[in-house]
Write an enzyme that holds these catalytic residues in place. Structure first.
Site, PDB file in Angstrom:
ATOM      1  N   SER A 262       1.226  -0.956   0.143  1.00  0.00           N
ATOM      2  CA  SER A 262       0.035   0.067  -0.117  1.00  0.00           C
ATOM      3  C   SER A 262       0.271   0.848  -0.033  1.00  0.00           C
ATOM      4  O   SER A 262       1.957   1.436  -0.010  1.00  0.00           O
ATOM      5  CB  SER A 262      -0.899  -0.007   0.703  1.00  0.00           C
ATOM      6  OG  SER A 262       0.238   0.555   2.254  1.00  0.00           O
ATOM      7  N   LYS A 263       0.189   2.572  -0.154  1.00  0.00           N
ATOM      8  CA  LYS A 263       0.703   3.720  -0.470  1.00  0.00           C
ATOM      9  C   LYS A 263       1.783   3.788   0.811  1.00  0.00           C
ATOM     10  O   LYS A 263       2.205   4.346   0.871  1.00  0.00           O
ATOM     11  CB  LYS A 263      -0.147   4.714  -0.660  1.00  0.00           C
ATOM     12  CG  LYS A 263      -0.679   4.934  -2.407  1.00  0.00           C
ATOM     13  CD  LYS A 263      -1.382   6.101  -2.094  1.00  0.00           C
ATOM     14  CE  LYS A 263      -1.725   5.805  -4.126  1.00  0.00           C
ATOM     15  NZ  LYS A 263      -1.768   7.542  -4.452  1.00  0.00           N
ATOM     16  N   ARG A 264       0.547   3.755   2.413  1.00  0.00           N
ATOM     17  CA  ARG A 264       1.816   3.971   3.386  1.00  0.00           C
ATOM     18  C   ARG A 264       2.442   3.490   3.741  1.00  0.00           C
ATOM     19  O   ARG A 264       3.835   3.151   4.848  1.00  0.00           O
ATOM     20  CB  ARG A 264       0.860   3.042   4.511  1.00  0.00           C
ATOM     21  CG  ARG A 264      -0.691   4.391   4.458  1.00  0.00           C
ATOM     22  CD  ARG A 264      -0.054   5.406   5.790  1.00  0.00           C
ATOM     23  NE  ARG A 264      -1.311   6.656   5.455  1.00  0.00           N
ATOM     24  CZ  ARG A 264      -0.175   7.699   5.175  1.00  0.00           C
ATOM     25  NH1 ARG A 264       0.603   7.556   5.960  1.00  0.00           N
ATOM     26  NH2 ARG A 264      -0.771   9.471   4.996  1.00  0.00           N
TER      27      ARG A 264
END
Ligand code: GLU
Length: 512
Positions: A262-264
């Site tokens: 994910s982006k995180r």
């Protein structure tokens, strides 16, 4: 004649582009180039709530940095523009209307409160509410209401959406270039909204209409869009348009293999997930990028190509040209591919090693100036020779400083453990003798120095370790670095001797 190959990358500008997005763009690019086709960029910005102002620029900058610029798109109109859906708003309504007129879509007036009520009600009964064939006639829409009632509501400006009337009892056969045949029972689908009450199309309608109008031949996109495939194919059929070929790329997974990257994850797990560093203008939060972390775009692209694809041979290093030739969409795997940060660094290392040292020296200048100021006095040739000696051990350009600062400044301290071990009684006088030997070397080249020093060691039966360890410690400050005689040649006779002398003055540390 078959239709020209036209593919598109269709991101929504809702934030920085994730590396998975760049991989999608890359596979589209490779497919276009190997087929003399066009690679189109379309900005899908119909969802104004999620729109982020600098995201489009970020997307184009990322494609450019990665070396996969689009052929056609914003600012490069080849007759199919505009390429931002927000600038195409006027186009979509007529298509939604056409489906309504043909009985393939319908107006729905259900309020969000009512729909929420149905959802809750179903949930309490352990069921899921789906707006579809089996209840559509009981809900508030142009299928259940009389024509007069519908017109009245429309005339009075009542809010409505347009829903797709999903055909019933069909076993829809879908073809995906990667996944093969997929059969979907249309009775399991819901009647998706095509046109929203705010006057904007949904993703589904705009995406299909634009792919048709832009004459897209192949839709290559992420696996997360696979559940939409049936609807999209049904829309093509409803419009009686040619359906493009579809290929849904596998997910990129976290390094553990559990779940989508994910982006995180990048900031959490200590590696970049974005091509370029990104500053969130609202929060000021900065996310790292491959570019700023020191990756070469060629390494980044090569790594990405292997997330989901491989050539079926041992070859791992591919230039963009080679990728264009070797890439085969049919060979893309179905299952998710794990992101591997060590492998990513390995690709970077390979590209660094294969880059000529003169170019690396140019790239290293800012780092050098950072440490030594602008007037450091080292010419490019010297820096390139240093890099020649170091690059096998480096991953990033910035590593050259950490690996070889002693080529530019004498050591200001000595590794304590190594000094204790390597600088013994008698070392001082051995080093004095070594200085004498070095003074005598006329042509101060690595080979020459080596011959003479070794000759002195063997003919006096001194023992290599006794000389080489303190010798290295004097020049480098630690027992690391490339071939010691190469270091001598590069830093030169005077500097070599001066460093040994300083070490004799300062060491052994253990004595203090
Ligand atoms: N706008 C969609 C996205 O953000 C495009 C999906 C597609 O390629 O159809 O990924």
């Amino acid at each position: 004649m078959s239709r020209p190959i036209r593919v598109r990358f269709a991101p929504s500008p809702t934030g920085p582009l994730h590396m998975g997005g760049v991989r999608t763009a890359l596979f589209n690019y490779l497919f276009a180039k190997q087929n003399n086709g066009s690679f189109v960029l379309r900005i899908e910005d119909t969802d104004q709530n999620r729109y982020v102002a600098n995201a489009e620029e970020y997307i184009t900058d990322s494609l450019n940095w990665s070396g996969i610029p689009y052929d056609e798109g914003p600012g490069k109109d080849k007759g199919f523009g505009p390429y931002r859906q927000s600038e195409r708003k006027h186009i979509y309504k007529q298509y939604a209307n056409r489906l309504v007129d043909e009985g393939k879509a319908y107006y729905a007036f259900d309020t969000s409160e009512r729909l929420e009520f149905h959802r809750q009600d179903h949930q309490e009964k352990g069921k899921t509410f789906i707006y579809n064939w089996h209840n559509r006639e009981k809900l508030v829409n142009s299928l259940s209401l009389s024509v007069e009632e519908v017109n009245k509501r429309l005339d009075s400006g009542e809010k409505y959406v347009i829903r797709f009337k999903t055909p019933t009892d069909l076993k829809l056969e879908l073809q995906d270039q990667i996944r093969g045949k997929i059969i979907i029972d249309t009775n399991t689908l819901d009647d998706k909204i095509l046109f929203k009450s705010d006057g904007m199309p949904t993703y589904h309608l705009a995406n299909v209409v634009d792919d048709h109008l832009m004459e897209i031949s192949h839709v290559i996109r992420g696996e997360e869009w696979l559940p939409s495939l049936a609807l999209h194919v049904l829309l093509y059929k409803a419009f009686e348009w040619d359906t493009p070929e579809f290929a849904h790329l596998p997910l990129i997974l976290k390094p553990t293999g559990k779940g989508k990257l994910s982006k995180r994850d990048g900031d959490k797990l200590g590696f970049p997930v974005f091509p370029l560093s990104y500053t969130n203008e609202e929060t000021g939060e900065v996310s790292r990028g491959y570019r700023e972390d020191g990756y070469f775009p060629e390494a980044f692209i090569n790594m990405l190509a292997f997330l989901g694809w491989n050539p079926g041979t041992e070859q791992e290093l591919f230039s963009l040209e080679e990728l264009i030739n070797a890439f085969d969409i049919q060979k893309v795997g179905k299952s998710g591919s794990k992101f591997d940060v060590e492998k990513t660094k390995w690709f970077q290392h390979q590209y660094l090693v294969h880059t000529d040292s003169t170019s690396l020296a140019v790239a290293f200048v800012p780092e050098l100036e950072n440490h030594l100021g602008e007037n450091h006095g080292f010419d490019q040739d010297y820096v390139a020779r240093v890099i020649d000696l170091l690059k096998e051990r480096a991953t990033f350009v910035r590593d050259f400083w950490e690996l070889g600062d002693y080529f530019f400044i004498p050591p200001d301290n000595y590794d304590a453990k190594a000094s204790k071990k390597g600088w013994k009684d008698g070392t001082d006088s051995l080093m004095e003798d070594l200085i004498k030997i070095l003074r005598e070397v006329k042509d101060f080249s690595s080979k020459n120095i080596e011959d003479q020093v070794k000759n002195w060691i063997t003919s006096n039966e001194i023992g290599f370790g006794k000389v080489m360890q303190p010798f290295r410690l004097s020049l480098v400050g630690a027992l690391k670095g490339p071939h010691i005689f190469d270091i001598c040649e590069l830093i030169g006779k005077e500097e070599t001797i001066s460093r040994i002398r300083t070490a004799v003055d300062k060491l052994p540390l253990s004595a203090t």
